[in-house]
Design a protein around this motif. Structure first.
Motif, PDB file in Angstrom:
ATOM      1  N   LEU A   1      43.108  51.355  38.019  1.00  0.00           N
ATOM      2  CA  LEU A   1      42.127  52.165  38.753  1.00  0.00           C
ATOM      3  C   LEU A   1      42.441  53.634  38.513  1.00  0.00           C
ATOM      4  O   LEU A   1      43.567  54.083  38.736  1.00  0.00           O
ATOM      5  CB  LEU A   1      42.191  51.844  40.242  1.00  0.00           C
ATOM      6  N   THR A   2      41.461  54.379  38.064  1.00  0.00           N
ATOM      7  CA  THR A   2      41.708  55.771  37.704  1.00  0.00           C
ATOM      8  C   THR A   2      40.507  56.630  38.058  1.00  0.00           C
ATOM      9  O   THR A   2      39.382  56.146  38.175  1.00  0.00           O
ATOM     10  CB  THR A   2      42.007  55.886  36.190  1.00  0.00           C
ATOM     11  N   GLY A   3      40.751  57.933  38.207  1.00  0.00           N
ATOM     12  CA  GLY A   3      39.674  58.877  38.459  1.00  0.00           C
ATOM     13  C   GLY A   3      39.332  59.695  37.241  1.00  0.00           C
ATOM     14  O   GLY A   3      38.434  60.536  37.274  1.00  0.00           O
TER      15      GLY A   3
ATOM     16  N   PHE B   1      33.293  51.107  33.993  1.00  0.00           N
ATOM     17  CA  PHE B   1      32.998  50.260  35.155  1.00  0.00           C
ATOM     18  C   PHE B   1      33.354  51.060  36.405  1.00  0.00           C
ATOM     19  O   PHE B   1      34.503  51.484  36.572  1.00  0.00           O
ATOM     20  CB  PHE B   1      33.825  48.985  35.118  1.00  0.00           C
ATOM     21  N   GLU B   2      32.388  51.255  37.273  1.00  0.00           N
ATOM     22  CA  GLU B   2      32.609  52.035  38.485  1.00  0.00           C
ATOM     23  C   GLU B   2      33.004  51.116  39.637  1.00  0.00           C
ATOM     24  O   GLU B   2      32.483  50.007  39.766  1.00  0.00           O
ATOM     25  CB  GLU B   2      31.360  52.831  38.843  1.00  0.00           C
TER      26      GLU B   2
ATOM     27  N   TYR C   1      37.301  54.271  38.550  1.00  0.00           N
ATOM     28  CA  TYR C   1      36.872  53.580  37.329  1.00  0.00           C
ATOM     29  C   TYR C   1      37.950  52.605  36.877  1.00  0.00           C
ATOM     30  O   TYR C   1      39.145  52.870  37.043  1.00  0.00           O
ATOM     31  CB  TYR C   1      36.608  54.588  36.203  1.00  0.00           C
ATOM     32  N   LEU C   2      37.519  51.476  36.323  1.00  0.00           N
ATOM     33  CA  LEU C   2      38.468  50.589  35.664  1.00  0.00           C
ATOM     34  C   LEU C   2      38.891  51.244  34.359  1.00  0.00           C
ATOM     35  O   LEU C   2      38.063  51.739  33.596  1.00  0.00           O
ATOM     36  CB  LEU C   2      37.832  49.232  35.381  1.00  0.00           C
ATOM     37  N   ALA C   3      40.185  51.240  34.103  1.00  0.00           N
ATOM     38  CA  ALA C   3      40.735  52.027  33.005  1.00  0.00           C
ATOM     39  C   ALA C   3      40.203  51.596  31.646  1.00  0.00           C
ATOM     40  O   ALA C   3      40.217  50.413  31.307  1.00  0.00           O
ATOM     41  CB  ALA C   3      42.257  51.924  33.009  1.00  0.00           C
TER      42      ALA C   3
ATOM     43  N   THR D   1      42.375  46.450  29.681  1.00  0.00           N
ATOM     44  CA  THR D   1      41.507  47.619  29.715  1.00  0.00           C
ATOM     45  C   THR D   1      40.062  47.141  29.711  1.00  0.00           C
ATOM     46  O   THR D   1      39.777  45.988  29.385  1.00  0.00           O
ATOM     47  CB  THR D   1      41.752  48.544  28.514  1.00  0.00           C
ATOM     48  N   PHE D   2      39.143  48.051  30.056  1.00  0.00           N
ATOM     49  CA  PHE D   2      37.771  47.643  30.343  1.00  0.00           C
ATOM     50  C   PHE D   2      36.782  48.610  29.702  1.00  0.00           C
ATOM     51  O   PHE D   2      36.960  49.822  29.777  1.00  0.00           O
ATOM     52  CB  PHE D   2      37.543  47.604  31.859  1.00  0.00           C
ATOM     53  N   ARG D   3      35.752  48.049  29.080  1.00  0.00           N
ATOM     54  CA  ARG D   3      34.692  48.862  28.491  1.00  0.00           C
ATOM     55  C   ARG D   3      33.347  48.251  28.862  1.00  0.00           C
ATOM     56  O   ARG D   3      33.079  47.085  28.538  1.00  0.00           O
ATOM     57  CB  ARG D   3      34.822  48.918  26.966  1.00  0.00           C
TER      58      ARG D   3
END
Length: 432
Positions: A159-161, A171-172, A182-184, A207-209
């Protein structure tokens, strides 16, 4: 009675043992049952002969369904005709559970959607098992490579900003009273902070795209190994990647021979992978594509077809270097030889598997990095901590990210990336 694993069965030739596992096939011929057994460590055939096997067990075997869970007693014997070189002469069977219904995945051909809906069961197949064992070895080898070279493992946040790549593929997630998280997409920005503390660092995780892509090379959730090194320039970055990939390939060849054979992988192609890897400048690539009749404009990012055309010229992975600044992320260092480009490289696997690594030297100049953040219209407040790294002891540094599933797809020679992860997540799949 000694409990044994199939993987160590050769240590018990002539001895009676118990195997605990599952029945994946049963064939009967007259007074003989042939039980195909697996226990997670391997597969073996058990032979139950009427008169030599416990009578009640012999009758029970004939009623077993596929994927029944069993404890099987028997004597281990050598048999060069058997897969693995050993068989089990069955003396008795204890049924733990015999399914009341037929196993959904039969021997006949099934469509991919049918299999993906039953991925939780499809994992038991020999093909999937071979692929995921290669994945396991690849992950183990990569960790060993970095651990053996003094790198420190840093677990970066999921989880990151802060946005690491394109804002369009995020991904919000609602995050309490702090707004949107956001998912990193990458742990790289955090690794840059860590390399200023430890020198050489790496991470390895999901990781997520959120790309709406349906190609055979894309997943929405995938595993990435990323490395970051202080005082390392772009040239050192490429050499580190060459060493890592070459070591990985040799490890998989030496330790996953049976799995590669089962998958029908042409290992001669993998044996050619050794440093140095060929390199091609982006501008050279554009000219080559034009000569191939592709109307490709300088400044664009390369698609799968373009990558395949370029990589097919070589039997080793290809470094494609010095992309246009506009086509790459804001944190890449400007190329002093051509300010239109950045000091970066994508590593393209041969045989049409595309990019498996993306890396660059990072921009270590505070003002240039700030200008790029503003140019990309990113929220400066979210990157204040990242900019501080350039105000307190900034040094040249470089790094890269390797996509595990794309790499495993190439190593195993499979067509689609969705088979290279236990439970694939794609634009159309969130089950099981």
């Amino acid at each position: 009675m000694r409990r044994a694993l199939v993987s160590e069965i050769g240590d018990y030739v002539g001895q009676e043992v118990e195997l605990a596992g599952w029945l994946f096939n049963l064939r009967s011929k007259g007074s003989i049952h042939f039980l195909q057994l697996r226990d997670g460590s391997g597969r073996i055939q058990g032979v139950a002969v009427e008169g030599e096997c416990d009578p009640e067990s012999f009758r029970t075997i004939g009623s077993l369904k596929m994927e029944a869970s069993l404890r099987v007693r028997g004597t281990v014997r050598r048999d060069p005709r058997a897969p693995g070189g050993y068989e089990l002469s069955v003396s008795g069977v204890q049924v733990v559970q015999n399914p009341a219904e037929d196993y959904p995945i039969a021997k006949k051909e099934h469509g991919i959607d049918f299999l993906l809906e039953r991925r939780h069961l499809w994992l038991r197949s020999s093909r999937t098992g071979a692929i995921l064992r290669v994945r396991h070895q690849a992950a183990s080898s990569l960790r060993a490579f970095f651990n053996g070279r003094g790198f420190i493992l840093i677990d970066t946040p999921i989880l990151t900003g802060a946005i690491g790549e394109s804002a369009g593929s995020l991904f919000e997630v609602p995050y309490f009273d702090l707004g949107t998280a956001y998912l990193a997409q990458t742990g790289q920005l955090y690794l840059e902070a860590a390399c200023m503390a430890f020198g050489k660092v790496y991470n390895f995780g999901p990781t997520f795209r959120a790309e709406k892509s349906k190609t055979r090379r894309h997943l929405t959730e995938f595993w990435m190994l990323e490395a970051e090194v202080a005082w390392m320039d772009n040239e050192g970055n490429l050499k580190l990647q060459e060493q890592m990939i070459s070591t990985l390939v040799q490890d998989v060849l030496s330790r996953c021979g049976p799995e590669l054979d089962a998958l029908g992988r042409d290992t001669e192609k993998l044996k050619k992978v050794s440093p140095p890897f060929p390199r091609m400048d982006y501008g050279e690539a554009v000219e080559l594509l034009r000569k191939q009749g592709r109307p490709f404009e300088w400044g664009g990012d390369l698609g799968a077809e373009e990558e395949t055309i370029l990589a097919s010229r070589f039997d080793k992975p290809l470094f494609l270097t010095n992309y246009p600044k506009k086509a790459k992320a804001f944190y890449m260092k400007e190329n002093p030889a051509d300010p239109r480009t950045v000091l970066c490289a994508d590593l393209l696997a041969p045989e049409g598997y595309g990019e498996i690594i993306g890396g660059s030297q990072r921009e270590d100049d505070h003002d240039k990095l700030l200008a790029r953040i503003r140019e990309e219209k990113l929220p400066e407040s979210s990157y204040d901590w990242y900019l501080q790294l350039r105000r307190f002891g900034s040094v040249p540094h470089s790094g890269f990210g390797l996509g595990l599933e794309r790499t495993v797809s190439w190593l195993t020679g499979i067509h689609h990336i969705r088979e290279a992860i236990p439970f694939p997540r794609t634009i159309a799949r969130l089950y099981p």
